[in-house]
Scaffold this active site. Structure first.
Site, PDB file in Angstrom:
ATOM      1  N   LYS A 159       0.900  -1.420   0.087  1.00  0.00           N
ATOM      2  CA  LYS A 159       0.037   0.180  -0.074  1.00  0.00           C
ATOM      3  C   LYS A 159       1.059   1.232  -0.026  1.00  0.00           C
ATOM      4  O   LYS A 159       1.553   1.517   0.867  1.00  0.00           O
ATOM      5  CB  LYS A 159      -0.974   0.154   1.185  1.00  0.00           C
ATOM      6  CG  LYS A 159      -1.830   1.329   1.376  1.00  0.00           C
ATOM      7  CD  LYS A 159      -2.431   1.514   2.659  1.00  0.00           C
ATOM      8  CE  LYS A 159      -3.111   2.884   2.630  1.00  0.00           C
ATOM      9  NZ  LYS A 159      -3.478   3.323   4.067  1.00  0.00           N
ATOM     10  N   GLY A 169      -7.791   9.511  10.008  1.00  0.00           N
ATOM     11  CA  GLY A 169      -7.858   9.429  11.490  1.00  0.00           C
ATOM     12  C   GLY A 169      -8.850  10.410  11.916  1.00  0.00           C
ATOM     13  O   GLY A 169      -9.119  10.491  13.140  1.00  0.00           O
ATOM     14  N   ALA A 182      -9.283   5.925   4.735  1.00  0.00           N
ATOM     15  CA  ALA A 182      -8.979   7.019   5.602  1.00  0.00           C
ATOM     16  C   ALA A 182     -10.370   7.798   5.687  1.00  0.00           C
ATOM     17  O   ALA A 182     -11.221   8.116   4.802  1.00  0.00           O
ATOM     18  CB  ALA A 182      -7.874   7.962   5.027  1.00  0.00           C
ATOM     19  N   GLY A 183     -10.620   8.164   7.034  1.00  0.00           N
ATOM     20  CA  GLY A 183     -11.694   9.033   7.375  1.00  0.00           C
ATOM     21  C   GLY A 183     -12.946   8.342   7.871  1.00  0.00           C
ATOM     22  O   GLY A 183     -13.814   9.180   8.220  1.00  0.00           O
ATOM     23  N   ASN A 241      -8.318   1.914  10.057  1.00  0.00           N
ATOM     24  CA  ASN A 241      -7.861   1.601  11.359  1.00  0.00           C
ATOM     25  C   ASN A 241      -8.326   2.192  12.592  1.00  0.00           C
ATOM     26  O   ASN A 241      -8.914   1.626  13.545  1.00  0.00           O
ATOM     27  CB  ASN A 241      -6.231   1.780  11.480  1.00  0.00           C
ATOM     28  CG  ASN A 241      -5.426   1.380  12.459  1.00  0.00           C
ATOM     29  OD1 ASN A 241      -4.282   1.646  12.307  1.00  0.00           O
ATOM     30  ND2 ASN A 241      -5.883   0.653  13.349  1.00  0.00           N
ATOM     31  N   THR A 242      -8.202   3.680  12.476  1.00  0.00           N
ATOM     32  CA  THR A 242      -8.698   4.424  13.631  1.00  0.00           C
ATOM     33  C   THR A 242     -10.073   4.354  14.132  1.00  0.00           C
ATOM     34  O   THR A 242     -10.290   4.266  15.471  1.00  0.00           O
ATOM     35  CB  THR A 242      -8.376   5.864  13.436  1.00  0.00           C
ATOM     36  OG1 THR A 242      -6.864   6.091  13.019  1.00  0.00           O
ATOM     37  CG2 THR A 242      -8.314   6.844  14.619  1.00  0.00           C
TER      38      THR A 242
END
Length: 325
Positions: free
Chosen positions: A167, A228, A254-255, A276-277
């Site tokens: 990635k 995040g 993301a987001g 992830n976050t």
């Protein structure tokens, strides 16, 4: 000529019709629905539509629980459309349990001097998240130049015994963590030439996404919002445009903040979501991982089902005929 059928390239003779493809797959007379280049094709038009090279067919049928709805990435078929990261968890055990609850088959890891096997006696991340069970996706998080990103990928390939799937992300600054698209182009070109299978993080910009596809990336990963942030999809029409023009898998990266964000991404037609976050920073990461899994499945099924058209005014669901007053 080559035609995409359910995400896979298949070779057919010139002048083959959709009906010919359906017959070759043993589906004639079966309860199926067909989409040709993202337009629903009524069954009585299968014979009339002659295929051209590069056409994309989606053929679906009714199944239980989202089974057998795989997508293909770098020649490998995956059932789970949820990809997860390994950062920010309180310990390795929470990492393991959350990833198991997510149902993910692809797990991304950062390459750091102290990330894998940090201190004597601590478990190795690759012992907890075994490459025998998961596809490990090394990422270039924290890289701000093409050179840094390429070096990181080369080290990851060595670490994982010739592993080609990576990635790529090349960041512009520490405050926004937006991609540096110009440096991303440079890194992507170098990595593709070296034989890497590149999944690439980029802005929600249809022009940039298409350029990265043309460079040879195996998947393009536009952001939903800053890394995040948990803000969800800020520009759904940009994501939709990217999906509509793509010939490689599109995965939101993301987001995402909660399960409804993941569902929206899937309803737009994305092939998957990486997060992830949103899981690791939840009050109960393991429960959130389970929720994300269900959100992905629900959004995918809704996309396949085809939502009702939006209307400005009400439309009664009960018939008017037969009223007794």
């Amino acid at each position: 000529m080559l035609v995409y059928v359910n995400g896979e390239t298949k070779e057919f003779a010139e002048n083959n019709t959709v009906a010919d493809v359906v017959e070759s797959l043993g589906l004639t007379g079966k309860k199926i629905a067909v989409e040709l280049n993202k337009e629903i094709l009524p069954f009585d038009q299968y014979q009339a539509n002659t295929l051209s090279a590069g056409d994309r067919l989606e053929i679906v049928h009714a199944i239980g629980g989202g089974q057998d709805d795989s997508f293909v990435l770098a020649g490998v078929s995956y059932q789970s459309r949820l990809l997860v990261g390994t950062g920010k968890y309180k310990d390795m055990e929470e990492t393991r349990l959350a990833i198991e609850a997510s149902g993910a088959q692809i797990v991304t890891v950062a390459i750091r001097r102290t990330n894998i096997g940090q201190n004597p006696g601590e478990p190795n991340l690759l012992e907890v998240i075994s490459p025998d069970k998961y596809t490990i996706l090394p990422n270039t998080a924290g890289c701000y130049t093409a050179d840094e990103a390429v070096r990181t990928c080369r080290l990851a390939r060595e670490l994982l015994g010739g592993h080609k799937l990576v990635k790529l992300e090349v960041l512009a600054d520490q405050k926004t963590l937006f991609p540096d698209v110009a440096e991303t182009y440079v890194a992507a070109e170098l990595l593709v030439k070296e034989g890497f299978d590149v999944m690439v993080y980029t802005n929600d910009d249809p022009i940039a996404a298409k350029r990265l596809e043309e460079i040879g990336c195996v998947a393009v990963m536009p952001l939903a919002a800053p890394i995040g942030s948990g803000l969800g999809i800020r520009n759904p029409y940009n994501i939709l445009t990217i999906v509509e023009n793509a010939k490689v898998p599109i995965l939101v990266d993301a987001g995402v903040g909660t399960a409804s964000d993941a569902a929206i991404a899937m309803e737009l037609g994305c092939d998957g979501v990486l997060m992830n976050t949103a899981i690791a920073d939840a009050k109960n990461p393991i429960l959130m991982a389970s929720a994300m899994r269900k959100g992905i499945e629900a959004g995918r099924e809704a996309f396949l089902a085809g939502r009702m058209p939006r209307k400005r005014f009400a439309s009664a669901s009960s018939p008017i005929d037969g009223l007794f007053f």
